[in-house]
Write an enzyme that holds these catalytic residues in place. Structure first.
Site, short mmCIF file in Angstrom:
data_model
loop_
_atom_site.label_atom_id
_atom_site.label_comp_id
_atom_site.label_asym_id
_atom_site.label_seq_id
_atom_site.Cartn_x
_atom_site.Cartn_y
_atom_site.Cartn_z
CB CYS A 1 -2.25 93.73 130.01
SG CYS A 1 -0.78 94.64 129.58
CG ASN B 1 0.39 96.23 125.47
OD1 ASN B 1 -0.68 96.46 126.02
ND2 ASN B 1 1.30 95.42 125.99
CG HIS C 1 -3.18 92.01 126.40
ND1 HIS C 1 -3.63 93.30 126.38
CD2 HIS C 1 -1.84 92.07 126.66
CE1 HIS C 1 -2.61 94.11 126.63
NE2 HIS C 1 -1.52 93.39 126.79
N1 ACO Z 1 14.22 97.61 117.05
C1 ACO Z 1 15.24 96.86 116.63
N2 ACO Z 1 15.83 95.91 117.40
C2 ACO Z 1 15.32 95.72 118.63
C3 ACO Z 1 14.24 96.47 119.13
C4 ACO Z 1 13.68 97.45 118.28
N3 ACO Z 1 12.64 98.22 118.63
N4 ACO Z 1 13.95 96.06 120.37
C5 ACO Z 1 14.82 95.07 120.68
N5 ACO Z 1 15.66 94.88 119.62
C6 ACO Z 1 16.75 93.91 119.49
C7 ACO Z 1 17.33 93.48 120.81
O1 ACO Z 1 18.28 94.41 121.27
C8 ACO Z 1 17.92 92.15 120.47
O2 ACO Z 1 19.17 92.37 119.85
P1 ACO Z 1 20.41 91.36 120.10
O3 ACO Z 1 19.94 90.03 119.57
O4 ACO Z 1 21.51 91.98 119.33
O5 ACO Z 1 20.62 91.34 121.60
C9 ACO Z 1 16.98 91.59 119.40
O6 ACO Z 1 16.24 92.71 118.91
C10 ACO Z 1 16.01 90.53 119.92
O7 ACO Z 1 15.44 91.00 121.14
P2 ACO Z 1 14.34 90.16 121.89
O8 ACO Z 1 13.92 90.93 123.10
O9 ACO Z 1 14.79 88.76 122.08
O10 ACO Z 1 13.14 90.20 120.79
P3 ACO Z 1 11.77 89.47 120.80
O11 ACO Z 1 11.63 88.69 119.57
O12 ACO Z 1 11.49 88.77 122.12
O13 ACO Z 1 10.75 90.71 120.69
C11 ACO Z 1 9.25 91.93 122.15
C12 ACO Z 1 10.71 91.69 121.70
C13 ACO Z 1 8.53 92.50 120.95
C14 ACO Z 1 9.26 92.92 123.28
C15 ACO Z 1 8.59 90.61 122.59
O14 ACO Z 1 9.46 89.91 123.44
C16 ACO Z 1 7.25 90.79 123.28
O15 ACO Z 1 6.28 91.17 122.67
N6 ACO Z 1 7.20 90.40 124.57
C17 ACO Z 1 5.92 90.30 125.32
C18 ACO Z 1 5.31 91.61 125.67
C19 ACO Z 1 4.08 91.36 126.51
O16 ACO Z 1 3.27 90.52 126.18
N7 ACO Z 1 3.94 92.04 127.61
C20 ACO Z 1 2.86 91.70 128.53
C21 ACO Z 1 1.80 92.67 128.61
S1 ACO Z 1 2.31 94.35 128.84
C22 ACO Z 1 1.61 94.89 130.33
O17 ACO Z 1 1.16 94.18 131.18
C23 ACO Z 1 1.58 96.34 130.55
#
Ligand code: ACO
Length: 336
Positions: A119, A290, A260
């Site tokens: 990114c 994203n 980003h």
């Molecule tokens: N729908 C429903 N539930 C989901 C989904 C979904 N699509 N995805 C995950 N869950 C569940 C998980 O299984 C978990 O369930 P559990 O508690 O029973 O284990 C729960 O939701 C919480 O999961 P987390 O991963 O802790 O959720 P979080 O609040 O962290 O959100 C997310 C996940 C959206 C991916 C977030 O962590 C995020 O945006 N991370 C950063 C992404 C980023 O910035 N990437 C960098 C750039 S990308 C690049 O360089 C190409």
């Protein structure tokens, strides 16, 4: 420098290409165990655009580049360096997507290469363009961020598939002797000790293509979402505070904060910590998801096409991605 006169690098234009097809949260409800409510609450994303099967990263990049070159008032042949930031190249090893883009644009005898910084790739590309121009080696650099992220997404993995979209953005960075038009500063950093936070394990020298690799799904993007989230908020905030302080620029002096577009909660947390107003903060994550290296130039193009971004407006770019990599930049927009 080529002569004794100081030369600066300026952003002359911006362009973008957004594929037609849209995947909504309702579409994902039919594909994986998720809900519109979860996706909007956790990410702010409502829809993302997806390229056609026969529409490749270079095709999207060419469309964005043609717009950027035309808006800069240049001909394709005026471009003397093509940099394509992408982690979803047309081909994983060679040729580079930048070479293919140059050929499709009909630009001959041009230096062309890809940048792999996920990114952060577009801002990394800007820093390279700035250095080439300030050293007097190039005059008009095409910097592109282009991704067909749908080509590395596992559409059965709900934790990643809802996040990403496809698209391309491009900017022409040209030489100027007007300091008011100059890119002010760029910070670009990396810490490979977090490499496993965000990666595609194959293909590569560690996991060359094989039936086993495909069966295990190692060709798809894997992400430690929550760990990446926390580090993103911390790093993005720290980096921006440093670049503003170093250049003695106040938050109020920034016309557009272009972070980003990975997750609305990250944008809000960083924006709040910096005390950026909602009017200053550019948000496109709800409609594009994203798009990795394309995210920042697509967001700049949005405010340009909405008529908000004008010549002389100061932008603060701030990005974070796989590697891990991060980068920020302060620059005026020097396009008309
Ligand atoms: N729908 C429903 N539930 C989901 C989904 C979904 N699509 N995805 C995950 N869950 C569940 C998980 O299984 C978990 O369930 P559990 O508690 O029973 O284990 C729960 O939701 C919480 O999961 P987390 O991963 O802790 O959720 P979080 O609040 O962290 O959100 C997310 C996940 C959206 C991916 C977030 O962590 C995020 O945006 N991370 C950063 C992404 C980023 O910035 N990437 C960098 C750039 S990308 C690049 O360089 C190409």
């Amino acid at each position: 420098m080529t002569d004794n006169k100081l030369q600066y690098a300026s952003m002359r234009s911006i362009g973008a290409y957004i594929p037609e097809k849209i995947l909504t949260n309702a579409d994902f409800e039919k594909m994986v165990d998720t809900s519109d409510e979860w996706i909007v609450k956790r990410t702010g994303i409502k829809e993302r655009h997806i390229a056609k099967d026969n529409e490749y990263t270079s095709d999207m990049a060419v469309k964005a580049s043609e717009i950027a070159i035309q808006r800069a008032g240049l001909e394709n042949s005026d471009i003397d360096l093509v940099i394509c930031a992408t982690v979803t190249p047309d081909y994983f090893n060679m040729p580079s997507t930048a070479c293919i883009i140059s050929a499709k644009l009909g630009i001959k005898n041009v230096q062309a290469f890809d940048v792999s910084a996920a990114c952060s790739g577009f801002v990394y590309g800007l820093s390279i363009a700035k250095a080439f121009i300030e050293s007097g080696m190039k005059k008009n650099v095409l910097v592109i961020g282009a991704e067909k992220f749908s080509s590395i997404v596992d559409y059965s993995d709900r934790s990643t598939c809802i996040l990403f979209g496809d698209g391309a953005g491009a900017a022409v960075i040209s030489v100027t002797d007007d300091k008011n038009e100059a890119i002010i500063d760029i910070h670009a950093s990396a810490d490979g000790s977090y490499a496993d936070f965000l990666m595609t394990p194959a293909p590569g020298s560690v996991n060359p293509a094989s039936c086993e690799v495909i069966e295990q799904g190692l060709q798809y993007v894997k992400m430690k979402g929550n760990e990446t989230f926390k580090l993103a908020v911390k790093t993005l905030t720290k980096d921006v505070k440093e670049i503003l302080k170093k250049n003695k620029i106040a938050v109020e002096d920034i016309d557009f904060f272009v972070p980003h577009q990975a997750n609305y909660r990250i944008i809000k947390a960083v924006g709040d910590s910096l005390k950026m107003s909602p009017e200053q903060t550019v948000k496109t994550v709800h409609k594009y998801g994203n798009t990795s290296a394309a995210s920042i130039p697509m967001a700049i193009n949005d405010i340009y096409e909405e008529g908000k971004l004008k010549y002389g407006d100061t932008m603060l770019l701030d990005t974070f991605g796989g590697g891990l990599t991060w980068a920020s930049a302060i620059l005026p927009f020097a396009g008309k």
